[in-house]
Design a protein around this motif. Structure first.
Motif, PDB file in Angstrom:
ATOM      1  N   SER A   1      34.771 -57.585 -41.931  1.00 57.95           N
ATOM      2  CA  SER A   1      35.617 -56.703 -42.729  1.00 57.95           C
ATOM      3  C   SER A   1      36.924 -57.415 -43.054  1.00 57.95           C
ATOM      4  CB  SER A   1      35.898 -55.383 -42.002  1.00 57.95           C
ATOM      5  OG  SER A   1      36.665 -55.609 -40.836  1.00 57.95           O
TER       6      SER A   1
ATOM      7  N   ASP B   1      40.994 -56.581 -43.879  1.00 56.59           N
ATOM      8  CA  ASP B   1      42.062 -55.581 -43.852  1.00 56.59           C
ATOM      9  C   ASP B   1      42.995 -55.850 -45.027  1.00 56.59           C
ATOM     10  OD1 ASP B   1      44.427 -54.412 -41.288  1.00 56.59           O
ATOM     11  OD2 ASP B   1      43.708 -53.518 -43.149  1.00 56.59           O
TER      12      ASP B   1
ATOM     13  N   THR C   1      46.183 -52.838 -48.956  1.00 56.90           N
ATOM     14  CA  THR C   1      45.448 -52.574 -47.728  1.00 56.90           C
ATOM     15  C   THR C   1      43.990 -52.251 -48.049  1.00 56.90           C
ATOM     16  OG1 THR C   1      45.853 -50.199 -47.776  1.00 56.90           O
ATOM     17  CG2 THR C   1      47.555 -51.581 -46.762  1.00 56.90           C
ATOM     18  N   SER C   2      43.180 -52.177 -47.010  1.00 55.51           N
ATOM     19  CA  SER C   2      41.773 -51.840 -47.214  1.00 55.51           C
ATOM     20  C   SER C   2      41.620 -50.430 -47.777  1.00 55.51           C
ATOM     21  CB  SER C   2      40.999 -51.967 -45.900  1.00 55.51           C
ATOM     22  OG  SER C   2      41.579 -51.123 -44.912  1.00 55.51           O
TER      23      SER C   2
ATOM     24  N   GLN D   1      43.549 -60.827 -44.164  1.00 59.56           N
ATOM     25  CA  GLN D   1      43.352 -60.584 -42.728  1.00 59.56           C
ATOM     26  C   GLN D   1      41.869 -60.244 -42.539  1.00 59.56           C
ATOM     27  OE1 GLN D   1      46.381 -60.968 -41.194  1.00 59.56           O
ATOM     28  NE2 GLN D   1      47.110 -61.275 -43.283  1.00 59.56           N
TER      29      GLN D   1
ATOM     30  N   ARG E   1      38.262 -59.942 -40.231  1.00 57.92           N
ATOM     31  CA  ARG E   1      37.542 -59.751 -38.965  1.00 57.92           C
ATOM     32  C   ARG E   1      36.169 -60.376 -39.137  1.00 57.92           C
ATOM     33  NH1 ARG E   1      36.315 -53.759 -36.351  1.00 57.92           N
ATOM     34  NH2 ARG E   1      34.889 -54.437 -34.692  1.00 57.92           N
TER      35      ARG E   1
ATOM     36  N   TYR F   1      41.667 -59.417 -36.106  1.00 49.70           N
ATOM     37  CA  TYR F   1      41.761 -59.902 -37.472  1.00 49.70           C
ATOM     38  C   TYR F   1      42.513 -61.234 -37.468  1.00 49.70           C
ATOM     39  CZ  TYR F   1      40.006 -55.572 -39.427  1.00 49.70           C
ATOM     40  OH  TYR F   1      39.195 -54.519 -39.766  1.00 49.70           O
TER      41      TYR F   1
END
Length: 122
Positions: A30, A32, A52-53, A98, A100, A108
């Motif tokens: 994922s 961010d 942002t996400s 960022q 993951r 992250y």
């Protein structure tokens, strides 16, 4: 493990427009926050725009009303539409994300692209 590749920079006259793209690839569970930074010669790198996400956005005061950041989460892309460009917008623009890597690791990690040059002539 992860690459961020920017494209879309170039030379444009003042008042013109450019659209930057950044593609993330590699081991990505994922993403961010994603954002665009820029660094002009002799100056520090500065945040231009972030998202942002969840889709929230923020902009540097110097670009508000002229730049628009957007992202495509499915394609792992972030874009920067730049309008009404000024000579002072000239800089190397960097993509930041960022990321993951796996479900099992909740951390992250911060990644940068190699940068793309934007030059605005007067």
């Amino acid at each position: 493990q992860v690459r961020l590749v920017e494209s879309g920079g170039g030379l444009v006259q003042a008042g013109g427009s450019l659209r930057l793209s950044c593609a993330a690839s590699g081991i990505i569970f994922s993403i961010d926050a994603m954002g665009w930074y820029r660094q002009a010669p002799g100056k520090q790198r500065e945040l231009v725009a972030g998202t942002t996400s969840g889709g929230s956005t923020n902009y540097a005061d110097s670009v508000k009303g002229r730049y628009t950041i957007s992202r495509d989460n499915a394609e792992k892309m972030v874009y920067l539409q730049m309008n009404s460009l000024k000579p002072e917008d000239t800089a190397v623009y960097y993509c930041n994300a960022q990321i993951r890597h796996t479900r099992s690791d909740p951390r992250y990690y911060d990644y940068w692209g190699q940068g793309t040059q934007v030059t605005v002539s007067s």
